[in-house]
Design an enzyme around this catalytic site. Structure first.
Site, PDB file in Angstrom:
ATOM      1  N   TYR A 425       0.820  -1.229   0.000  1.00  0.00           N
ATOM      2  CA  TYR A 425       0.000   0.000   0.000  1.00  0.00           C
ATOM      3  C   TYR A 425       0.846   1.267   0.000  1.00  0.00           C
ATOM      4  CZ  TYR A 425      -0.383  -0.259   5.305  1.00  0.00           C
ATOM      5  OH  TYR A 425      -0.188  -0.333   6.651  1.00  0.00           O
ATOM      6  N   GLU A 426       0.174   2.359  -0.269  1.00  0.00           N
ATOM      7  CA  GLU A 426       0.836   3.664  -0.389  1.00  0.00           C
ATOM      8  C   GLU A 426       1.788   3.715  -1.579  1.00  0.00           C
ATOM      9  OE1 GLU A 426      -0.884   6.003   0.999  1.00  0.00           O
ATOM     10  OE2 GLU A 426       0.732   6.884  -0.162  1.00  0.00           O
ATOM     11  N   GLY A 427       1.387   3.074  -2.680  1.00  0.00           N
ATOM     12  CA  GLY A 427       2.262   2.977  -3.854  1.00  0.00           C
ATOM     13  C   GLY A 427       3.152   1.765  -3.661  1.00  0.00           C
ATOM     14  N   GLN A 432       7.504   2.835  -6.242  1.00  0.00           N
ATOM     15  CA  GLN A 432       8.482   3.709  -5.550  1.00  0.00           C
ATOM     16  C   GLN A 432       9.815   3.714  -6.291  1.00  0.00           C
ATOM     17  OE1 GLN A 432       7.396   5.509  -3.016  1.00  0.00           O
ATOM     18  NE2 GLN A 432       5.467   4.418  -3.107  1.00  0.00           N
TER      19      GLN A 432
END
Ligand SMILES: Cc1cc2nc3c(=O)[nH]c(=O)nc-3n(C[C@H](O)[C@H](O)[C@H](O)COP(=O)(O)OP(=O)(O)OC[C@H]3O[C@@H](n4cnc5c(N)ncnc54)[C@H](O)[C@@H]3O)c2cc1C
Length: 576
Positions: A425-427, A432
């Site tokens: 999650y969060e990219g 990244q």
């Protein structure tokens, strides 16, 4: 085994590996002093160890049952959350104007690590609220700030972050949730979101959703996305037209409700625009960058927890002629890898937070810009390197336990299950790595990364200069690695966003993170020598990292600069 916050280690890493002490001495934080910082960390450590940690396995077992649109959080969670918020922990780094303490992000980062070692499932809710506070403070209208910031900062209300839809995960620009202008300055939101963390729960009465949606005349892709604040309860106390439809059953972080959200059953949820129409991604990036760092800290947190547990087990478990298993070289290697990798990831995350502080608090425009570039460069590394480390360390933690590691009652298995989400999650970590290679390396024409590598070179030189035999080959191994990173960086900069660059992104991020972490451990060992002469453990850790982990990362250079070809030819392997 229950978690004990390693407050002294955390404070030392913050001050010496991440450059917080230097920033303090420069006056970046005004009249804040070290004693205050130490006191804050001490109290946070106590709360995380005594109140949150005991709830971790309760959350894992109880989950977040869903009935008639309502989510029940695990027993004891509401009391713990209420006490946590009442103690002011939600507002550590929030603006003083709205009731926060405006302490450094770096200090808050150390606190976030501790909340998440206590329980990742607990820690992620507040991390999202803190990120929402930053976005609202930066881009919200005065009226919205007056209505919502105070209660978000006090923790009386929590926030959520809503991007994901079934067809729009990594590709946020594909989202379809619609917003229409209501004519009175507000908007009506219709559509649905999936996988929304703390989308519904009973920790707070009101929940403030930060939702990405698209206006009818929006251009396609991310350029046509707007950010809306959608409260669960309207200012008059009535329910807004938003509800949770269900809660996911998942591998780990069982205490954190992951909800499908429905907007507009009755014509549309009332939403208020944050920032400008179609410029929502810009605002959301503030929120995402904060959350990316927080998720990186989750990686550190779970690694610390798994390491503590494995060490305790290895000290007790007797097997074979060697007595307790901690004396076997292979077990020692596992435990040292866990300790060293955790410390490296911690240093990177804290250094990212110091860079955010420099971006916000530096006096000169040039210093703020340099801080911003450093934070931009390090954020994807903090997120992806640390969460990969979280998973690997949690996996080693299971291994140290042998068969008992695979049995749920030991707790090591929960850490492994919990750790897994942070790389997603969060990219995702792949996204990244692509961000690092295609957006961050070219910053300032490659100047931002070059400046960073120069700083790391200075650390390596300092280790060489001190000529202390206890460092072993630390300086030589790190010097080899920086050569590899330098060459790979130059190569990637010439590739732009070609398939070859994208194929090498993940190994590059790993190599970069290993170098940064290795140098920061060396920096920390040098500081320990300077400060008290009592540096044996820190030097040993830096040396272990350089001689055992950095050497592996050096091998990634070939994967980046020569391996892309075999990735493109993999079509022959992957076609059905
Ligand atoms: C427990 C949980 C909680 C969550 N909480 C939230 C939340 O609070 N709010 C929210 O908005 N979302 C949340 N999410 C959603 C999460 O952020 C997404 O799952 C994540 O961004 C990945 O999107 P996806 O699942 O659609 O996977 P996909 O985007 O389909 O990705 C699948 C794989 O393909 C790779 N991939 C995709 N596109 C590319 C590309 N262009 N280049 C290279 N590789 C690519 C990915 O790296 C990944 O390995 C949560 C998810 C979970 C499971």
């Amino acid at each position: 085994m229950t978690y004990r916050a390693p407050v002294a280690d955390i404070a030392f890493a913050l001050k010496h590996a991440a450059g917080f002490k230097a920033a303090l001495a420069e006056g970046l934080y005004g009249d804040l002093d070290e004693a205050t910082v130490d006191a804050v960390l001490e109290q946070a450590g106590q709360f995380a160890s005594d109140v949150i940690a005991p709830l971790n396995s309760v959350g894992d077992k109880f989950g977040t049952p869903f009935k008639d649109g309502a989510v029940t959080t695990p027993p004891g969670w509401k009391e713990a959350y209420t006490a946590w918020a009442a103690a002011g922990w939600n507002g550590v780094a929030a603006p003083a104007e709205w009731g926060g303490q405006e302490l450094p992000h770096a200090v808050n980062a150390a606190c976030i690590e501790m909340w998440n070692s206590g329980s990742m499932a607990f820690g992620i809710g507040p991390a999202l609220t803190m990120a929402a506070i930053d976005a609202l403070a930066a881009y919200g209208s005065q009226e919205l700030k007056a209505r919502y910031l105070g209660k978000l900062i006090s923790g009386e209300w929590m926030g959520t972050m809503q991007l994901t839809e079934p067809q729009a995960g990594s590709d946020v620009g594909a989202l379809r949730t619609r917003a229409t202008r209501a004519g009175n300055g507000s908007y009506r939101i219709t559509g649905s979101k999936i996988f929304i963390t703390y989308g519904e729960h009973d920790l707070t009465d009101n929940i403030i959703h930060f939702v990405l949606a698209r206006l009818p005349d929006a251009p396609p892709g991310t350029k046509g996305v707007s950010l809306f604040l959608v409260p669960k309860l309207m200012p008059d106390g009535k329910r807004n037209d938003v509800r949770a439809h269900s809660v996911e059953h998942k591998l780990g972080i069982h205490g954190s409700p992951t909800c499908t959200m429905i907007y507009g059953d009755q014509g549309g949820a009332v939403g208020f625009l944050i920032g400008e129409e179609h410029k929502g991604m810009h605002c959301m990036f503030t929120m995402m960058n904060r959350t990316r760092l927080a998720v990186g800290l989750q990686g550190v947190a779970i690694a610390e927890l798994a390491t503590q547990q494995a060490l305790a087990y290895a000290r007790e478990r007797k097997q074979g002629a060697g007595g307790t298993i901690i004396h076997y070289p292979d077990v020692k290697r596992m435990l040292l890898t866990m300790r060293a990798a955790t410390a490296a990831a911690r240093a990177i995350c804290y250094a990212t937070a110091v860079a955010i502080d420099r971006a916000q608090r530096s006096k000169s425009e040039a210093a703020r810009k340099a801080g911003h570039e450093r934070a931009s460069l390090l954020t994807p590394v903090a997120k992806a390197f640390s969460t990969d480390i979280g998973i690997e360390v949690a996996s080693l933690g299971v291994q140290v336990h042998g068969g008992m590691g695979y049995i749920e009652e030991t707790g090591a298995a929960q850490h492994y299950r919990d750790a897994r989400i942070a790389a997603i999650y969060e990219g995702t970590n792949g996204i990244q790595a692509i961000d690092l290679v295609t957006r961050k390396l070219p910053l300032d024409g490659g100047g931002a990364v070059a400046a960073y590598l120069d700083e790391l070179r200075a650390t390596i030189k300092a280790v060489l200069a001190i000529n202390d035999p206890t460092f072993g080959n630390t300086a030589y191994r790190l010097a080899e690695l920086i050569g590899c990173v330098d060459r790979a960086t130059q190569w990637l900069l010439t590739q732009k966003s070609s398939d070859a660059a994208l194929a090498g992104a993940t190994p590059y991020l790993r190599m970069f993170g290993t170098l940064a972490g290795g140098c920061m451990l060396a920096e920390q060992a040098l500081a320990a020598l300077r400060e008290s002469g009592d540096s044996a453990a820190r030097t040993a850790l830096a040396r272990f990292f350089a001689e055992n982990i950095a050497v592996q990362a050096a091998g990634l250079e070939r994967s980046i600069t020569e391996g892309a070809d075999s990735v493109s030819h993999a079509q022959t392997v992957l076609v059905e």
